[in-house]
Motif scaffolding. Structure first.
Motif, PDB file in Angstrom:
ATOM      1  N   LEU A  19      60.502  17.803   7.427  1.00 17.67           N
ATOM      2  CA  LEU A  19      61.863  18.012   6.944  1.00 17.67           C
ATOM      3  C   LEU A  19      62.856  17.594   8.028  1.00 17.67           C
ATOM      4  O   LEU A  19      62.634  17.856   9.219  1.00 17.67           O
ATOM      5  CB  LEU A  19      62.091  19.485   6.591  1.00 17.67           C
ATOM      6  CG  LEU A  19      61.132  20.135   5.594  1.00 17.67           C
ATOM      7  CD1 LEU A  19      61.524  21.588   5.374  1.00 17.67           C
ATOM      8  CD2 LEU A  19      61.119  19.373   4.284  1.00 17.67           C
ATOM      9  N   ARG A  20      63.937  16.966   7.627  1.00 18.92           N
ATOM     10  CA  ARG A  20      64.994  16.609   8.577  1.00 18.92           C
ATOM     11  C   ARG A  20      66.275  17.330   8.183  1.00 18.92           C
ATOM     12  O   ARG A  20      66.694  17.286   7.017  1.00 18.92           O
ATOM     13  CB  ARG A  20      65.232  15.104   8.613  1.00 18.92           C
ATOM     14  CG  ARG A  20      66.320  14.688   9.617  1.00 18.92           C
ATOM     15  CD  ARG A  20      66.347  13.205   9.829  1.00 18.92           C
ATOM     16  NE  ARG A  20      65.144  12.726  10.514  1.00 18.92           N
ATOM     17  CZ  ARG A  20      64.965  12.759  11.831  1.00 18.92           C
ATOM     18  NH1 ARG A  20      65.926  13.275  12.619  1.00 18.92           N
ATOM     19  NH2 ARG A  20      63.859  12.284  12.369  1.00 18.92           N
ATOM     20  N   ALA A  21      66.859  18.002   9.164  1.00 15.75           N
ATOM     21  CA  ALA A  21      68.094  18.740   8.921  1.00 15.75           C
ATOM     22  C   ALA A  21      69.253  17.775   8.696  1.00 15.75           C
ATOM     23  O   ALA A  21      69.266  16.654   9.222  1.00 15.75           O
ATOM     24  CB  ALA A  21      68.393  19.657  10.097  1.00 15.75           C
ATOM     25  N   ASP A  22      70.210  18.198   7.892  1.00 18.50           N
ATOM     26  CA  ASP A  22      71.397  17.381   7.672  1.00 18.50           C
ATOM     27  C   ASP A  22      72.161  17.204   8.987  1.00 18.50           C
ATOM     28  O   ASP A  22      71.995  17.989   9.945  1.00 18.50           O
ATOM     29  CB  ASP A  22      72.303  18.031   6.627  1.00 18.50           C
ATOM     30  CG  ASP A  22      71.677  18.000   5.238  1.00 18.50           C
ATOM     31  OD1 ASP A  22      70.660  17.286   5.065  1.00 18.50           O
ATOM     32  OD2 ASP A  22      72.191  18.692   4.343  1.00 18.50           O
ATOM     33  N   GLU A  23      72.981  16.195   9.042  1.00 16.98           N
ATOM     34  CA  GLU A  23      73.714  15.868  10.269  1.00 16.98           C
ATOM     35  C   GLU A  23      74.520  17.071  10.755  1.00 16.98           C
ATOM     36  O   GLU A  23      75.220  17.731   9.984  1.00 16.98           O
ATOM     37  CB  GLU A  23      74.651  14.681  10.018  1.00 16.98           C
ATOM     38  CG  GLU A  23      75.346  14.188  11.271  1.00 16.98           C
ATOM     39  CD  GLU A  23      76.185  12.952  11.007  1.00 16.98           C
ATOM     40  OE1 GLU A  23      76.890  12.510  11.926  1.00 16.98           O
ATOM     41  OE2 GLU A  23      76.128  12.426   9.867  1.00 16.98           O
ATOM     42  N   GLY A  27      65.076  20.432  17.396  1.00 14.25           N
ATOM     43  CA  GLY A  27      65.343  21.274  16.237  1.00 14.25           C
ATOM     44  C   GLY A  27      65.862  20.549  15.023  1.00 14.25           C
ATOM     45  O   GLY A  27      66.096  21.173  13.983  1.00 14.25           O
ATOM     46  N   SER A  28      66.041  19.233  15.107  1.00  7.81           N
ATOM     47  CA  SER A  28      66.553  18.508  13.943  1.00  7.81           C
ATOM     48  C   SER A  28      65.447  18.184  12.939  1.00  7.81           C
ATOM     49  O   SER A  28      65.724  17.812  11.795  1.00  7.81           O
ATOM     50  CB  SER A  28      67.236  17.211  14.385  1.00  7.81           C
ATOM     51  OG  SER A  28      66.297  16.354  15.031  1.00  7.81           O
ATOM     52  N   VAL A  29      64.183  18.334  13.357  1.00  6.50           N
ATOM     53  CA  VAL A  29      63.041  18.061  12.488  1.00  6.50           C
ATOM     54  C   VAL A  29      62.123  19.282  12.477  1.00  6.50           C
ATOM     55  O   VAL A  29      61.885  19.898  13.519  1.00  6.50           O
ATOM     56  CB  VAL A  29      62.257  16.816  12.959  1.00  6.50           C
ATOM     57  CG1 VAL A  29      60.938  16.688  12.202  1.00  6.50           C
ATOM     58  CG2 VAL A  29      63.097  15.562  12.760  1.00  6.50           C
TER      59      VAL A  29
END
Length: 358
Positions: free
Chosen positions: A86-90, A119-121
Motif C-alpha cells: 500500500l502507498r499512502a497518499d501524498e 512510512g509512505s509504504v
C-alpha cells in the motif's frame, strides 16, 4: 443586521476550531492510524482465480500484490501467502506516535505489516485460501454399447455427481415440448457412468442433466452448473420376463417395472437384484448371512459342492456354520467359512469321512 452577521461569523469560527481539534480514528496529523483491506473471491467455473484486493478509504491505494506461487499453479483449499503493498497518499504516512497502523483484513488471514520508505509504504502479509467453483462436464451422452447407460466426462476436483433423469415431453407433431418434460429420478454417483434402464419404463425419449458436486470439501469448492445430455435414447416399454444383458440377467414384472435393490420371489424361487436391476450370482453376503445364487441368480438351498468343498444352505438359503442337524442323529460341523469338516474330531465328537458325527 450587523449584529446578526457577527454572530454567524463567530459561530462559523467555532465550528472550524472544533473540527480542527478533532482526531479521526483512521487519520490524524497526516498519519494513517488504521488500514482496512478487503480480499474478495473471484469465480470462473473450472478455474482458480486471483482474488480482488481493495483498501477502504482514500488515504492510501494498492500499489502491488504478489504471491508465493503463480496463480496458475494454485490449488483450491491450499493456502497461499500474499504481500500487499500500500502507498499512502501524498503528504501522508502510515502509523501514529511511532506505532504501526492498525490493520484489519477481511477475506484472508492477517499475518504481519511492515512500514517502508519512511512510512509512505506499508507491506501487509496475508494468508489466502483459493476457492473454486467446479466446472461443467465437457460432454454427456449414452453408451453406444450398452443401451440406457449414461456416460459423461469427468470434472476436475469433483467428489461426486448429481444426475437427474427426465422423459422428454412431446407435442402432437412429435417435436419436443420442454414444458411437458417429466422428472423421473435423481441419483448421486461417484463415477462417470450410470445404468438408467431400471428407471426408463415408459416408451419415449429420455435425457438427463449432470453436475459436479463438492461434498465434503469445505468452503474451498462449490458445486458446478448442470449440463444437459444428448437426447438420443428412445426406449420401448419393456415386456414381462427375463432379459439377458451383457451376460447378466434382469427381470421385468407384469407392470413393466424392473426388479432392483433386494430379494424377489419369481417362478417359485428367490433372486437378489442389485441397485442396477441385475440378478447377482455366486456367494452374496446379505443381512449378515451368506447365500449362494446360481448362474441365473436363483438362490440355492441344501447341499452345495464347490470345487470339492461341501457347504450346506438351510431352507432360507443361509449358509450353515458350526454344528448343524439335518435330523435326529444326523449332525454335521461347518467351520466359520461354511466348509464341512470330515474325518476329524470336533468338541469331542468324531466326524466320519462323510462329515457325519458318529
Amino acid at each position: 443586521m450587523a449584529g446578526s452577521r457577527n454572530r454567524r461569523m463567530v459561530l462559523a469560527g467555532a465550528v472550524i476550531s472544533l473540527a480542527a481539534g478533532m482526531v479521526f480514528p483512521a487519520l490524524a496529523d497526516g498519519k494513517i492510524a488504521e488500514v482496512k483491506i478487503g480480499i474478495r473471491n473471484e469465480y470462473e467455473p473450472g478455474t482458480v482465480k486471483e482474488p480482488k484486493v481493495q483498501v477502504t478509504g482514500s488515504e492510501s491505494s494498492v500499489e502491488n500484490v504478489s504471491w508465493d506461487v503463480r496463480v496458475s499453479d494454485w490449488e483450491p483449499g491450499k493456502a497461499r501467502t500474499g504481500k500487499i503493498v500500500l502507498r499512502a497518499d501524498e503528504g501522508l504516512t502510515f502509523g501514529e506516535n511511532g506505532n504501526s497502523p492498525s490493520v484489519q483484513v477481511s477475506g484472508a488471514e492477517y499475518i504481519s505489516a511492515e512500514e517502508r520508505e519512511n512510512g509512505s509504504v506499508l507491506e501487509v502479509t496475508v494468508s489466502y485460501t483459493p476457492v473454486l467453483k467446479l466446472g461443467q462436464t465437457e460432454s454427456a451422452g449414452w453408451d453406444s454399447a450398452s443401451q440406457g447407460t449414461a456416460v459423461w466426462r469427468p470434472v476436475p476436483y469433483a467428489k461426486a455427481y448429481q444426475l437427474r433423469l427426465y422423459r422428454a415431453g412431446t407435442q402432437e407433431s412429435g417435436e419436443e415440448n420442454a414444458a411437458d418434460n417429466q422428472y423421473v429420478n435423481m441419483l448421486t454417483l461417484t463415477g462417470t457412468s450410470a445404468d438408467l434402464t431400471a428407471y426408463m419404463q415408459e416408451e419415449g425419449v429420455y435425457f438427463y442433466t449432470v453436475k459436479a458436486l463438492a461434498s465434503g470439501s469445505g468452503e474451498a469448492l462449490s458445486a458446478g452448473d448442470a449440463f444437459e445430455s444428448e437426447r438420443i435414447v428412445t426406449l420401448r416399454r419393456m415386456s414381462e420376463g427375463w432379459e439377458q444383458v451383457s451376460g447378466r440377467y434382469q427381470y421385468t414384472d407384469k407392470n413393466g417395472v424392473r426388479a432392483s435393490g433386494g430379494w424377489r420371489y419369481i417362478d417359485g424361487g428367490w433372486y437378489y437384484f442389485d441397485q442396477d436391476a441385475y440378478a447377482v450370482t455366486g456367494w452374496q453376503y446379505v443381512g449378515g448371512r451368506w447365500y449362494y445364487l446360481d448362474g441365473q441368480g436363483r438362490m440355492k438351498t441344501g447341499w452345495l459342492n464347490e470345487n470339492g468343498t461341501w457347504y450346506y444352505l438351510d431352507p432360507t438359503g443361509a449358509m450353515a456354520t458350526g454344528w448343524y442337524e439335518l435330523g435326529p442323529g444326523n449332525a454335521y460341523y461347518f467351520d466359520a467359512s461354511g466348509k464341512m469338516l470330515y474325518d476329524t474330531v470336533v468338541d469331542g465328537r468324531r466326524l466320519d469321512v462323510n462329515g457325519r458325527a458318529e
